[in-house]
Motif scaffolding. Structure first.
Motif, PDB file in Angstrom:
ATOM      1  N   PRO A   1      10.406 -52.960  55.994  1.00 39.33           N
ATOM      2  CA  PRO A   1       9.334 -52.917  55.007  1.00 39.33           C
ATOM      3  C   PRO A   1       8.466 -51.685  55.227  1.00 39.33           C
ATOM      4  CG  PRO A   1       8.866 -54.559  56.701  1.00 39.33           C
ATOM      5  CD  PRO A   1      10.253 -54.059  56.955  1.00 39.33           C
ATOM      6  N   THR A   2       7.822 -51.213  54.181  1.00 38.69           N
ATOM      7  CA  THR A   2       6.995 -50.020  54.307  1.00 38.69           C
ATOM      8  C   THR A   2       5.759 -50.301  55.144  1.00 38.69           C
ATOM      9  OG1 THR A   2       5.985 -50.599  52.189  1.00 38.69           O
ATOM     10  CG2 THR A   2       7.765 -48.997  52.145  1.00 38.69           C
ATOM     11  N   SER A   3       5.242 -49.265  55.784  1.00 44.58           N
ATOM     12  CA  SER A   3       4.113 -49.403  56.687  1.00 44.58           C
ATOM     13  C   SER A   3       2.796 -49.494  55.925  1.00 44.58           C
ATOM     14  CB  SER A   3       4.063 -48.200  57.637  1.00 44.58           C
ATOM     15  OG  SER A   3       3.760 -47.018  56.903  1.00 44.58           O
ATOM     16  N   GLN A   4       1.748 -49.902  56.632  1.00 40.72           N
ATOM     17  CA  GLN A   4       0.421 -49.959  56.035  1.00 40.72           C
ATOM     18  C   GLN A   4      -0.061 -48.572  55.631  1.00 40.72           C
ATOM     19  OE1 GLN A   4      -2.371 -52.094  58.456  1.00 40.72           O
ATOM     20  NE2 GLN A   4      -1.238 -54.012  58.343  1.00 40.72           N
TER      21      GLN A   4
ATOM     22  N   THR B   1      -1.490 -40.717  54.058  1.00 42.29           N
ATOM     23  CA  THR B   1      -2.536 -41.609  54.505  1.00 42.29           C
ATOM     24  C   THR B   1      -3.790 -41.451  53.675  1.00 42.29           C
ATOM     25  OG1 THR B   1      -3.271 -39.957  56.096  1.00 42.29           O
ATOM     26  CG2 THR B   1      -1.729 -41.607  56.877  1.00 42.29           C
ATOM     27  N   ALA B   2      -4.517 -42.561  53.513  1.00 39.16           N
ATOM     28  CA  ALA B   2      -5.801 -42.487  52.840  1.00 39.16           C
ATOM     29  C   ALA B   2      -6.772 -41.743  53.733  1.00 39.16           C
ATOM     30  CB  ALA B   2      -6.324 -43.903  52.553  1.00 39.16           C
ATOM     31  N   GLN B   3      -7.657 -40.985  53.123  1.00 39.94           N
ATOM     32  CA  GLN B   3      -8.589 -40.171  53.894  1.00 39.94           C
ATOM     33  C   GLN B   3      -9.915 -40.905  54.070  1.00 39.94           C
ATOM     34  OE1 GLN B   3      -7.671 -37.172  55.271  1.00 39.94           O
ATOM     35  NE2 GLN B   3      -5.683 -37.860  54.515  1.00 39.94           N
ATOM     36  N   HIS B   4     -10.414 -40.941  55.297  1.00 38.42           N
ATOM     37  CA  HIS B   4     -11.709 -41.524  55.592  1.00 38.42           C
ATOM     38  C   HIS B   4     -12.566 -40.449  56.245  1.00 38.42           C
ATOM     39  CE1 HIS B   4     -10.229 -45.560  54.763  1.00 38.42           C
ATOM     40  NE2 HIS B   4      -9.149 -45.226  55.439  1.00 38.42           N
ATOM     41  N   HIS B   5     -13.824 -40.395  55.875  1.00 35.86           N
ATOM     42  CA  HIS B   5     -14.734 -39.422  56.446  1.00 35.86           C
ATOM     43  C   HIS B   5     -15.620 -40.120  57.474  1.00 35.86           C
ATOM     44  CE1 HIS B   5     -13.544 -36.462  53.478  1.00 35.86           C
ATOM     45  NE2 HIS B   5     -13.640 -37.415  52.561  1.00 35.86           N
TER      46      HIS B   5
ATOM     47  N   TRP C   1       5.368 -39.425  57.114  1.00 30.83           N
ATOM     48  CA  TRP C   1       6.190 -39.381  58.323  1.00 30.83           C
ATOM     49  C   TRP C   1       5.945 -40.596  59.197  1.00 30.83           C
ATOM     50  CZ3 TRP C   1       9.937 -35.953  58.142  1.00 30.83           C
ATOM     51  CH2 TRP C   1       9.756 -34.798  57.356  1.00 30.83           C
ATOM     52  N   ARG C   2       4.789 -41.244  59.028  1.00 30.28           N
ATOM     53  CA  ARG C   2       4.462 -42.416  59.852  1.00 30.28           C
ATOM     54  C   ARG C   2       5.090 -43.667  59.251  1.00 30.28           C
ATOM     55  NH1 ARG C   2      -1.860 -42.561  60.721  1.00 30.28           N
ATOM     56  NH2 ARG C   2      -1.240 -44.468  61.839  1.00 30.28           N
ATOM     57  N   ASN C   3       6.361 -43.621  59.059  1.00 32.07           N
ATOM     58  CA  ASN C   3       7.162 -44.750  58.590  1.00 32.07           C
ATOM     59  C   ASN C   3       8.568 -44.517  59.113  1.00 32.07           C
ATOM     60  OD1 ASN C   3       7.028 -47.137  56.455  1.00 32.07           O
ATOM     61  ND2 ASN C   3       9.010 -46.128  56.195  1.00 32.07           N
ATOM     62  N   LEU C   4       9.300 -45.580  59.359  1.00 35.00           N
ATOM     63  CA  LEU C   4      10.657 -45.454  59.871  1.00 35.00           C
ATOM     64  C   LEU C   4      11.615 -46.129  58.899  1.00 35.00           C
ATOM     65  CD1 LEU C   4      12.335 -44.457  62.304  1.00 35.00           C
ATOM     66  CD2 LEU C   4      12.155 -46.766  63.241  1.00 35.00           C
ATOM     67  N   PRO C   5      12.450 -45.314  58.204  1.00 35.96           N
ATOM     68  CA  PRO C   5      12.479 -43.842  58.185  1.00 35.96           C
ATOM     69  C   PRO C   5      11.357 -43.283  57.311  1.00 35.96           C
ATOM     70  CG  PRO C   5      14.153 -44.713  56.726  1.00 35.96           C
ATOM     71  CD  PRO C   5      13.533 -45.904  57.394  1.00 35.96           C
ATOM     72  N   PRO C   6      11.121 -41.953  57.345  1.00 40.15           N
ATOM     73  CA  PRO C   6      10.057 -41.352  56.528  1.00 40.15           C
ATOM     74  C   PRO C   6      10.248 -41.648  55.046  1.00 40.15           C
ATOM     75  CG  PRO C   6      10.850 -39.792  58.157  1.00 40.15           C
ATOM     76  CD  PRO C   6      11.802 -40.950  58.201  1.00 40.15           C
ATOM     77  N   ILE C   7       9.131 -41.766  54.357  1.00 40.24           N
ATOM     78  CA  ILE C   7       9.123 -42.123  52.939  1.00 40.24           C
ATOM     79  C   ILE C   7       8.743 -40.911  52.085  1.00 40.24           C
ATOM     80  CG2 ILE C   7       7.901 -43.460  51.181  1.00 40.24           C
ATOM     81  CD1 ILE C   7       9.804 -45.189  52.631  1.00 40.24           C
ATOM     82  N   LEU C   8       9.502 -40.699  51.029  1.00 41.01           N
ATOM     83  CA  LEU C   8       9.179 -39.669  50.048  1.00 41.01           C
ATOM     84  C   LEU C   8       8.498 -40.323  48.856  1.00 41.01           C
ATOM     85  CD1 LEU C   8       9.451 -36.738  48.919  1.00 41.01           C
ATOM     86  CD2 LEU C   8      11.656 -37.465  47.961  1.00 41.01           C
ATOM     87  N   HIS C   9       7.343 -39.800  48.513  1.00 45.27           N
ATOM     88  CA  HIS C   9       6.573 -40.257  47.363  1.00 45.27           C
ATOM     89  C   HIS C   9       6.833 -39.359  46.167  1.00 45.27           C
ATOM     90  CE1 HIS C   9       2.855 -42.882  48.164  1.00 45.27           C
ATOM     91  NE2 HIS C   9       3.724 -43.125  49.123  1.00 45.27           N
TER      92      HIS C   9
END
Length: 218
Positions: free
Chosen positions: A43-46, A2-6, A198-206
């Motif tokens: 399709p991949t998640s946001q 996930t992209a990090q936001h402060h 992990w927040r994708n079904l199924p999990p995605i490996l980058h």
């Protein structure tokens, strides 16, 4: 990934591709029509899209090439990060998805072609090299010669400081083609980082690969 936001969480931004339900429907229709081309269950998640976009430079005039953009589930996040002077080129094999991408992602230069013609497409568009190549094509379904051909062209098309990032389902890394894919990446790049969403079904490996290595024989 996930992209990090402060601070407070930034509001979600809609991608131009339509509602999630419409995108899933479009994806499933394409997957049923061409299962070996799509090679995915959903399709991949946001979340995945925002993480992929982190490799896109936010300044200058970078060239980002997306191999197999599909319904555009990664394209919207790339658009949000790409500076105005940048170019976003999508190479898509499915004719129906090409029409969808040209309608919903007009900023992306969508080309109806095979990823194995990457070098030819870039030559026709007058692009000498790419700063980023993003791909979620089904590597685990590709025969060895096709896998090697596409990876060789990606390697040759990148700038010396370029980034290649590929997505695959997490279990696929343990298949013969998945292991071959990972081995090839480590032989082609100076740095290969892996990360799991992990927040994708199924999990995605980058796979995020930097600094393509120069060898005498590919």
């Amino acid at each position: 990934m996930t992209a990090q936001h402060h601070g407070r969480r930034a509001p979600e931004r809609r991608t131009p591709g339509g509602t999630p339900l419409a995108e899933y429907g479009r994806f499933f229709r394409t997957a049923l029509r061409s299962p070996t081309t799509v090679g995915a269950a959903t399709p991949t998640s946001q979340v995945v899209g925002r993480t992929v976009a982190q490799v896109v430079p936010r300044s200058g005039a970078p060239v980002v090439v997306e191999l197999g953009p599909g319904t555009g589930s990664l394209s919207g996040a790339i658009h949000h990060r790409l500076p105005g002077a940048g170019r976003h080129i999508g190479i898509e094999l499915d004719e129906g998805l090409v029409r969808h991408l040209r309608t919903n992602y007009p900023r992306m230069e969508t080309v109806h072609a095979d990823a194995r013609d990457l070098r030819g497409v870039l030559d026709r568009l007058g692009v000498e090299a790419a700063d980023v190549i993003v791909t979620s094509i089904p590597w685990s379904l590709l025969p060895e010669n096709a896998q090697g051909d596409i990876l060789r062209q990606c390697h040759e098309a990148l700038t010396p400081a370029g980034v290649f990032t590929a997505l695959t389902y997490l279990p696929m890394q343990h298949t013969p083609t998945g292991r071959r894919f990972g081995t090839r990446l480590h032989s082609d790049f100076d740095e290969v980082l892996t990360h799991v969403t992990w927040r994708n079904l199924p999990p995605i490996l980058h796979y995020t690969c930097r600094r393509p290595l120069v060898t005498n024989e590919r």
